[in-house]
Design a protein around this motif. Structure first.
Motif, mmCIF file in Angstrom:
data_model
loop_
_atom_site.group_PDB
_atom_site.id
_atom_site.type_symbol
_atom_site.label_atom_id
_atom_site.label_comp_id
_atom_site.label_asym_id
_atom_site.label_seq_id
_atom_site.Cartn_x
_atom_site.Cartn_y
_atom_site.Cartn_z
ATOM 1 N N GLU A 65 -10.023 55.347 -100.051
ATOM 2 C CA GLU A 65 -9.051 56.171 -99.557
ATOM 3 C C GLU A 65 -9.723 57.764 -99.170
ATOM 4 O O GLU A 65 -10.609 58.179 -99.780
ATOM 5 N N ILE A 85 4.107 57.401 -86.832
ATOM 6 C CA ILE A 85 3.688 57.581 -88.147
ATOM 7 C C ILE A 85 3.776 59.126 -88.435
ATOM 8 O O ILE A 85 3.183 59.813 -87.640
ATOM 9 N N ARG A 94 -5.908 54.962 -96.262
ATOM 10 C CA ARG A 94 -6.259 53.837 -97.147
ATOM 11 C C ARG A 94 -6.520 52.226 -96.674
ATOM 12 O O ARG A 94 -5.770 52.075 -95.913
ATOM 13 N N ARG A 95 -7.691 51.872 -97.357
ATOM 14 C CA ARG A 95 -8.127 50.455 -96.574
ATOM 15 C C ARG A 95 -8.256 49.602 -98.007
ATOM 16 O O ARG A 95 -9.337 50.124 -98.743
ATOM 17 N N THR A 104 -6.454 45.487 -95.095
ATOM 18 C CA THR A 104 -5.284 45.798 -95.032
ATOM 19 C C THR A 104 -5.458 47.253 -94.904
ATOM 20 O O THR A 104 -6.144 47.776 -95.771
ATOM 21 N N TRP A 106 -3.361 51.302 -94.392
ATOM 22 C CA TRP A 106 -2.190 52.237 -94.569
ATOM 23 C C TRP A 106 -2.659 53.503 -94.091
ATOM 24 O O TRP A 106 -3.723 54.249 -94.107
ATOM 25 N N ASN A 108 -0.811 57.133 -94.107
ATOM 26 C CA ASN A 108 0.316 57.965 -94.788
ATOM 27 C C ASN A 108 1.174 56.953 -95.459
ATOM 28 O O ASN A 108 2.625 57.036 -95.005
ATOM 29 N N ASP A 109 0.877 55.872 -96.197
ATOM 30 C CA ASP A 109 1.668 54.829 -96.767
ATOM 31 C C ASP A 109 2.405 53.770 -95.832
ATOM 32 O O ASP A 109 3.291 53.038 -95.763
ATOM 33 N N ARG A 110 2.060 54.139 -94.373
ATOM 34 C CA ARG A 110 2.568 52.833 -93.490
ATOM 35 C C ARG A 110 1.338 51.890 -93.095
ATOM 36 O O ARG A 110 0.285 52.403 -92.692
ATOM 37 N N ARG A 111 1.728 50.888 -92.894
ATOM 38 C CA ARG A 111 0.757 49.692 -92.599
ATOM 39 C C ARG A 111 0.177 49.785 -91.173
ATOM 40 O O ARG A 111 1.266 50.354 -90.302
ATOM 41 N N ALA A 112 -1.019 49.856 -90.984
ATOM 42 C CA ALA A 112 -1.452 50.186 -89.669
ATOM 43 C C ALA A 112 -2.459 49.122 -89.172
ATOM 44 O O ALA A 112 -3.010 48.732 -89.935
#
Length: 547
Positions: A65, A85, A94-95, A104, A106, A108-112
């Motif tokens: 993160e 976003i 975060r990955r 996977t 994210w 700002n807590d959105r999947r990207a």
């Protein structure tokens, strides 16, 4: 600016929390201590392509993160806006990487997606080193770097290129249409002439068909209608009714009005009989078919239907179809004039684009001369005063960025041929070239965290000190992270971390420790003297830090 980095179960790191600061951040440690793991982990969370086996042995998954501050106007905000976003006070990336290799991410807590992550990371971090293939060593980016250095606005060239492309596209499309029309010119002229001669009208086919049917039926029906006329006429019912009326009127005087109603009814019947006879006579007049007229009607009707079949349209649509063919023929006849106007518009657009390119080329050449001069001033303190840096601008295929190819070339010794940075310079020379170039290109820029991975390799003494001073200057008003083995460079850092490996419970783990002022003296002394730290080494370390 990179504010914090959190790593869980990545390679030799079990758990790590780091807080970074503005200015020059220095990471030191023995070779193999794990300094590259930090860069691998940061590259992972930024979506960069790197090694696949990142998860720590025995762990189910690894996670990184990174927290960034994005000031107003930062280009990363545009990437986030385009991806939908939201951004509040901070940017959190975060990955996660599972042991099976599934990744996977994210924002700002959105999947990207990886694509969005990499687009964003390009605005956040620059990595530079001897094997840099993302930035300064890649010739494909040199033109953009020169434009950024010049502060050049390429918008006019891009707009002129779009105008030229649109004008060229319009002319080519018109030429293709005209060629198609010319290929069918004979057909168009014949078809328009044929349709104009026939002059079909809306609803005409149905009217002709009705007339034809009526005339065809006349011969069969006229006899019956004539007999009906005879039965109702003067020799038939009308005569009998008149006789009956006359007889009743003669007898009416003798029966004192008893026949008045009958007489009135018979009069009404005679009136209706006369009206019926008139309608029948009118019908007989219409049913007197003229064979010549029937032939004319049929000929017209069959001509309409035949032409409709020929052009695959309904008879009522022949007029519209004729208008369309006529328009195409008119376009053909006026095509040369239209093509001349389109060619003139393309020529004007080409002139505008050429002028915009020329202005941009002049701006680039002026910036190239300035950059070459700035590089000469930077290389001298780095003990490369005999080296020559040259920004080469050559004509290339015109495009939305102009008509120039830009390449950074160097010659390390007088009289030596110049060539690409990564092909001419040795490892130590390349490091210094990259540093000098980055110092020149970064003036007046901020907002990007710059990472230098052992860019001081192969240099020492006064040269290493010069490298460190340039890194410190580069970090003014910005953030620079440096992985270094040079005590001269480490001594100039504003913030210092030591990376080391330890064996714990039979497992080898890497740790990163922020250093206090005293610990920093010992670390730089270690870098100067080796494993045994002497007071003389500490004194030298203090001297370096205080210099």
């Amino acid at each position: 600016m990179l504010r914090a980095l959190s790593i869980r179960d990545m390679l030799l790191i079990e758990r790590l929390e780091l807080d970074f600061h503005p200015g020059l951040n220095v990471l030191t440690g023995e070779t193999g201590a794990g300094k590259s793991i930090l860069l691998d982990s940061l590259g992972f969370v930024l979506g960069w392509r790197g090694r696949a086996d990142l998860v720590r042995q025995g762990a189910q998954q690894g996670e990184v993160e990174a927290v960034f501050d994005l000031p107003e106007g930062h280009p990363g905000r545009a990437v986030l806006d385009e991806a939908g976003i939201p951004l509040e006070d901070e940017l959190v990336l975060r990955r996660v990487n599972t042991a099976e290799g599934r990744k996977t991410a994210w924002i700002n807590d959105r999947r990207a997606s990886g694509e969005v992550l990499r687009a964003l990371s390009d605005t956040l971090v620059e990595l530079h080193g001897q094997h840099d293939d993302r930035g300064l060593l890649n010739p494909r980016g040199h033109r953009q770097l020169l434009d950024a250095y010049a502060g050049a606005d390429t918008g006019a060239v891009r707009a002129a290129w779009r105008a030229l492309a649109e004008a060229r596209k319009a002319r080519e499309a018109a030429a293709a249409r005209l060629a198609g029309l010319r290929a069918e010119e004979e057909y168009l002229r014949h078809a328009v002439k044929e349709l104009d001669q026939l002059d079909p009208q809306p609803g005409e086919e149905a009217e002709l068909d009705t007339r034809r049917r009526l005339m065809q039926a006349a011969t069969r029906l006229v006899g019956d209608v004539a007999r009906a006329r005879q039965a109702l006429g003067e020799d038939g019912a009308e005569r009998l009714a008149l006789d009956a009326l006359r007889w009743l009127e003669d007898a009416a005087e003798g029966v004192e009005g008893r026949l008045d109603a009958a007489i009135e009814a018979l009069g009404r019947a005679l009136s209706e009989l006369g009206e019926a006879t008139g309608e029948i006579e009118a019908c007989l007049d219409q049913m007197q078919a003229d064979p010549a007229e029937l032939e004319r009607v049929e000929e017209r009707l069959f001509a309409l239907r035949g032409l409709a079949r020929k052009h695959s349209v309904l008879p009522d649509d022949l007029g519209t179809h004729a208008a369309g063919l006529r328009e195409r023929l008119e376009a053909l006849d006026s095509g040369d004039k239209g093509m001349a106007a389109l060619a003139q518009a393309e020529a004007a657009a080409q002139t505008g684009f050429t002028a915009a390119c020329a202005a941009l080329t002049a701006e680039r050449k002026a910036a190239a001369a300035s950059l070459d001069q700035a590089m000469a001033a930077e290389l001298a303190p780095l003990k490369m005063e005999r080296a020559v840096f040259q920004t080469v601008i050559e004509p290339t295929e015109p495009g939305p960025e102009g008509a120039d190819a830009v390449t950074f070339e160097v010659a390390t010794n007088p009289g030596a041929p110049a060539g690409a940075l990564n092909k001419i310079a040795s490892g130590g020379e390349l490091s210094r070239f990259l540093l000098a170039l980055k110092v020149c290109l970064s003036r007046g820029q901020s907002g990007v965290t710059m990472i230098f991975d052992e860019i001081d390799r192969g240099v020492g003494g006064a040269t290493a000190d010069a490298v460190g001073r340039r890194l410190r200057a580069l970090a003014e008003g910005a953030q620079v992270l440096v992985v270094t083995h040079s005590p001269q460079v480490a001594a100039l850092g504003a913030h210092h971390w030591r990376v080391e490996k330890r064996v714990e419970a039979g497992a080898t783990l890497s740790h990163v420790t922020p250093l206090s002022a005293g610990e920093r003296v010992d670390e730089i002394a270690r870098m100067l003297s080796g494993d045994t730290i002497t007071e003389a080494a500490r004194g030298a370390a203090r001297a370096l830090i205080g210099a």
